[in-house]
Each structure stands twice: as structure tokens, then as C-alpha cells.
Design a protein around this motif. Sequence first.
Motif, short mmCIF file in Angstrom:
data_model
loop_
_atom_site.label_atom_id
_atom_site.label_comp_id
_atom_site.label_asym_id
_atom_site.label_seq_id
_atom_site.Cartn_x
_atom_site.Cartn_y
_atom_site.Cartn_z
N THR A 1 -4.94 6.51 -1.67
CA THR A 1 -4.26 5.30 -1.20
C THR A 1 -4.39 4.24 -2.28
O THR A 1 -5.51 3.91 -2.71
N MET A 2 -3.25 3.74 -2.76
CA MET A 2 -3.23 2.81 -3.90
C MET A 2 -2.53 1.52 -3.51
O MET A 2 -1.61 1.53 -2.68
N PRO A 3 -2.88 0.40 -4.16
CA PRO A 3 -2.18 -0.85 -3.91
C PRO A 3 -0.83 -0.89 -4.64
O PRO A 3 -0.68 -0.27 -5.69
N LEU A 4 0.11 -1.61 -4.08
CA LEU A 4 1.43 -1.79 -4.72
C LEU A 4 1.61 -3.26 -5.08
O LEU A 4 0.93 -4.14 -4.55
N THR A 5 2.55 -3.50 -5.97
CA THR A 5 2.90 -4.88 -6.34
C THR A 5 4.43 -4.99 -6.41
O THR A 5 5.12 -3.99 -6.23
N ALA A 6 4.94 -6.19 -6.68
CA ALA A 6 6.39 -6.37 -6.73
C ALA A 6 6.99 -5.56 -7.87
O ALA A 6 6.45 -5.52 -8.97
N ALA A 7 8.13 -4.92 -7.59
CA ALA A 7 8.79 -4.07 -8.60
C ALA A 7 9.87 -4.87 -9.33
O ALA A 7 10.52 -5.74 -8.75
N VAL B 1 0.82 -1.21 0.00
CA VAL B 1 0.00 0.00 0.00
C VAL B 1 0.86 1.26 0.00
O VAL B 1 1.88 1.32 0.68
N VAL B 2 0.43 2.29 -0.77
CA VAL B 2 1.06 3.61 -0.69
C VAL B 2 -0.02 4.65 -0.50
O VAL B 2 -1.11 4.54 -1.07
N ILE C 1 -14.75 16.99 4.61
CA ILE C 1 -13.74 16.03 4.17
C ILE C 1 -14.36 14.65 4.28
O ILE C 1 -14.83 14.25 5.36
N LEU C 2 -14.39 13.91 3.16
CA LEU C 2 -14.96 12.56 3.18
C LEU C 2 -13.86 11.54 2.89
O LEU C 2 -12.96 11.81 2.10
N GLU C 3 -13.93 10.40 3.56
CA GLU C 3 -13.01 9.29 3.28
C GLU C 3 -13.82 8.23 2.54
O GLU C 3 -14.76 7.68 3.11
N LEU C 4 -13.47 7.97 1.30
CA LEU C 4 -14.23 7.01 0.50
C LEU C 4 -13.43 5.72 0.32
O LEU C 4 -12.21 5.75 0.10
N SER C 5 -14.14 4.58 0.38
CA SER C 5 -13.50 3.29 0.10
C SER C 5 -14.57 2.36 -0.48
O SER C 5 -15.75 2.72 -0.56
N GLY C 6 -14.15 1.17 -0.91
CA GLY C 6 -15.10 0.18 -1.44
C GLY C 6 -15.91 0.73 -2.60
O GLY C 6 -15.40 1.47 -3.46
N ALA C 7 -17.20 0.43 -2.63
CA ALA C 7 -18.05 0.86 -3.75
C ALA C 7 -18.14 2.37 -3.85
O ALA C 7 -18.37 2.92 -4.94
N ASP D 1 -11.51 -0.90 -11.68
CA ASP D 1 -11.84 -2.26 -11.22
C ASP D 1 -11.63 -2.34 -9.70
O ASP D 1 -10.70 -1.72 -9.16
N PHE D 2 -12.48 -3.12 -9.04
CA PHE D 2 -12.38 -3.23 -7.59
C PHE D 2 -10.95 -3.58 -7.18
O PHE D 2 -10.34 -4.50 -7.75
N GLY D 3 -10.43 -2.85 -6.21
CA GLY D 3 -9.10 -3.16 -5.65
C GLY D 3 -7.97 -2.34 -6.22
O GLY D 3 -6.87 -2.34 -5.64
N ASN D 4 -8.19 -1.64 -7.33
CA ASN D 4 -7.07 -0.88 -7.92
C ASN D 4 -6.94 0.53 -7.35
O ASN D 4 -5.96 1.22 -7.63
N ILE D 5 -7.95 0.98 -6.61
CA ILE D 5 -7.84 2.19 -5.78
C ILE D 5 -8.34 1.74 -4.41
O ILE D 5 -9.35 1.02 -4.33
N LEU D 6 -7.67 2.14 -3.34
CA LEU D 6 -8.08 1.62 -2.02
C LEU D 6 -8.87 2.64 -1.21
O LEU D 6 -9.84 2.28 -0.53
N ARG D 7 -8.44 3.89 -1.28
CA ARG D 7 -9.09 4.91 -0.43
C ARG D 7 -8.84 6.29 -1.01
O ARG D 7 -7.75 6.53 -1.56
#
Length: 466
Positions: A208-214, A109-110, A183-189, A165-171
Amino acid sequence: MNDLAALKADLEGLAIEDNPQIVRQKSRDFFWYSPVLKRQLDEVCADIVVTVTSEAEVIRVLRACYAHDVPVTTRGAGTGNYGQAMPLSGGVVLNLADMNKVLEVSTGVVRAEAGAIMSTIDDAARPSGQELRLHPSTYRTATIGGFVAGGSGGVGSINWGGLRDFGNILRLRVVTMEAEPRILELSGADLHKVSHAYGTNGVITEVTMPLTAAYDWVDVLTGFDSFAEAARFADALANQDGLLLKEIAPIAAPVPHDYFLRHQKFIRRDQSVCALMVAPFAMDAFSAFASRFGGVEILYRSDLASDEDKQGLPPVYELAWNHTTLRGLRVDPTLTYLQVLYPFPDHVEKAVHLAELLGDEAPAHLEFVRFDGRNTCFGLPIIRYSSEDRLEEIIRIHEDRGCPVFNPHCYTLEEGGMKQTDAVQLAFKKEADPKGLLNPGKMIAWENPDFDFSSDQTYLFPGLAR
Ligand code: FAD
């Protein structure tokens, strides 16, 4: 704008730019890719640009603009293609480029401020062996907030699908446009309320975005005698589950030779090319697969190239996605492009058929992506532009053959997308921007709820008459 002086007084102490040349420059994006948008939007200009450095400053600007009824169009790096970041009603361009800190990197996560450049985010993530899952080809210039609000996918989409697509943006942290901004914190749908909404219903301040192996991805160019062979190879490669690639883009001759000027020495004019990014550990297996497939000429691989050969070469991802078009436009400014989906399962046949039908009027360029778990392809064919009527005809030729066009010659969300109201985004706009001050003219459902998407009419925002 009537209340400019009063607004400026309210914003005292913030970085306000009113030099007409700079305001004009910050009111533009890459809309000029489209001759249609160039005609419609060339005069569009804000009244002032306000550059903010914190969420508190964003709130101050939105509160003041709400009080004075001044439109606000948010800007990241201004690399969008459809006039997305252009202030059709003037007012304030809210520049987030200086809100650019990477706040936290943890496993998978970043978290970053919205104005952080994507390559800078990866620079911060790499020491932990991680990188962003996907990025546009404007990786070295575009902001993460601009990608979330205006982008759709890109390099890495072959593994991870599209941005929404679900999971490619986290928050997302979002500020609303109200008398007292919330100020709103959005997640999920809830993320779908503001992702790809062109900043029409909130200002994203933190992502907030997901990370993967570099990996140190290996840039590879492969050559083919025909576009059909390049497309079939790309499809077969995309379906090799054991091979890790980040980018697969077949591009028809003579585009690679004529427009990839720095790579020209590796490419024959009659050669179609597949531009690839391959994980270093997968190179041996990739070579074995390519030689078994047959008819594949390896033109360039960055892991074996000499320093002299590599000198001045852009990375492969800057030959792909909308960089292919950009490289064409630098050689021939009369070109333009389309954005097409070739639906699974006969995506390759459809793309090859259209390439053969339209010939050199529309040299093909495909981007392989994972779409709902299946490998298919988008296309960004180059169009040798002759007239708006012919452009419309080429769009119809695609749609008549079951290939929807996401029209890059329109500045509204709906016409550039699914040609229908997004009820979730519209409902959130009613809540978060009740006066309709955020990026006016971009959401037809807000501006003209009775607009008939099934008609052949293009929507024209009345505010443009200004
Ligand atoms: P901007 O252009 O500044 O903004 C884009 C939209 O988001 C605007 O509507 C703006 O108002 C809004 N916005 C910006 N920041 C915020 C915020 N913080 N809160 C709310 N709204 C905001 N796109 C892809 O998806 N994939 C690609 O591979 C790709 N390749 C490209 C290649 C080239 C050469 C070019 C010119 C464009 C390409 N694009 C691509 C389009 C564009 O570069 C990307 O979408 C990019 O991520 C936009 O980022 P930006 O910071 O420049 O956003």
C-alpha cells in the motif's frame, strides 16, 4: 539440489520452469553493470523457477521449500543492479511477475499486488488525478514489490525524499518462511523490517503506497558550458519552493551527447546538461527563473517540440538515475559507475571538486533529492573502468573527501549500504526465516555475525563456491 524431485511433487499444479536457459535468465538481474560482480556472479543459477499468481501459492511454495530445506530467492522484474535477485545458493527463484493486480485506488492511497509494474499502478491511479510519489527510472518495467525490497528512491525524490523515509510506504503484507508460513501486516516503524532487505526476511505479497497529484510532466533539457554551472543551476532550482519539478539531474559533458543517442541532435559535445521534469503550469515561471539565472540554454522541451522531434525519444526519466549508466553501457560496455552521497550543505562544492579532480575518468552525474528536509544530491558518476584496484582507489578518493559511497560492486545489503548491521532487519530474519533460506548470502550479519565492517575486506559468501 537433493530433494528437487520431492519438492516438485509437492508443488504439483504450480507453474514450474526447469528449462536451463529460462532458469538461467530468471536467475540474473543487472549485476553485469559491475565488472566485479560479473566476475563473481556470472555462474549463479537457480534449480527451478516457480511462478505464482496468488498469496496462497506463495505460502504453498514457502511451506514446501522450508520442509525440504530449499533456498528461495524472490524476483519481481529482475532490474536490480547488485545481484540482489540472484540465487547465490541455487534453489527456487520465486517469480512474482504474474501477481500483478492493482487492487484499490482511493484518495491518496493505492493498494496493489507485489508484482504490479509501477507504470501500470499509475495507469490505474490517473483517472482519479493521482500518481505514485516516487519511482525508479525503471518505472515501465520494475515491480512495486521489487522497488520496496530492493530500491531506494528515484524520480520524485526531489519532493518526497527516499523510499524508506516515513510515509513513503504505508503498509506491506508479508509471508514468512516457516514450517507454517504466517501472513503479517506491517505498518509504521515495522516497515523497516522488510523494506530494502532484498527479500532476505519475508516475501512481500501486497503493497500500500501513498499517491500524489498527477501531471503531464514536461521533459526539459537545459545546456551549460561547464558541469559546475549545471550543478549550481540544479541546486538553485531545487531550492525554488514555488516551482514544482519531479526530476533534477545535472550530467557532465560529454555523457549527454555521446550516450543519449536519440537526444544527440539537441546537444553539443562540450555541453553539460540538466535533465528536468517540470509541472506544465510551472513552465512559465521555470523559464523566467532560468533566464534570470543566466547561462542556461533550453535545448529541448517536450511541450513545444514537434511530433517529428519527439518521435522515438525516451522520456527524460529514462536518461536519469541508473538509465544514464545504461545508455553509456550500450555505447561503451567497458564503463561502470558508483553511487555517492554528497552531504549537505557543501554538496555542490564537493561534487564539483570531485568532478574536476577525476576529470574524464569519472564524468559526473548528480540526482537532486530531498534528504531529511534539505535539498542535497546523490551521484551516479560514470567510471571509465581500468581495474578493480583503481575502482577501489576512486571509492577511497570520494570517502576521504567526506562523500560516502554505497558500493554497487558488492552483493550484500551491508556493503551496498551503511556498512553496518541493521539490527531490526536481522532480528526480523531470526523470527521470519529461522532456517536462513530466503535469498542466502545477502545479509552478512546473518551469515557471519563476526564480520568486521571496519576492515578493508570484502565479504565473500562461502555458498558461492558451489
Ligand atoms: P528485482 O530486481 O526483481 O528485486 C529486487 C530485490 O527485491 C531482490 O533482492 C529481490 O529478491 C527482492 N524482491 C523482489 N520482489 C520482492 C517481494 N515481493 N518480496 C520480497 N523481496 C522481493 N533503483 C532505484 O531505487 N531508483 C532508480 O531510479 C533506479 N533506476 C534504475 C535504472 C536502471 C536502468 C536499472 C537497471 C536499475 C535501476 N534501479 C533503480 C534498480 C531497480 O530497477 C529498482 O530497484 C527496481 O525497483 C527493482 O524492481 P524489480 O521488480 O526489478 O526488483
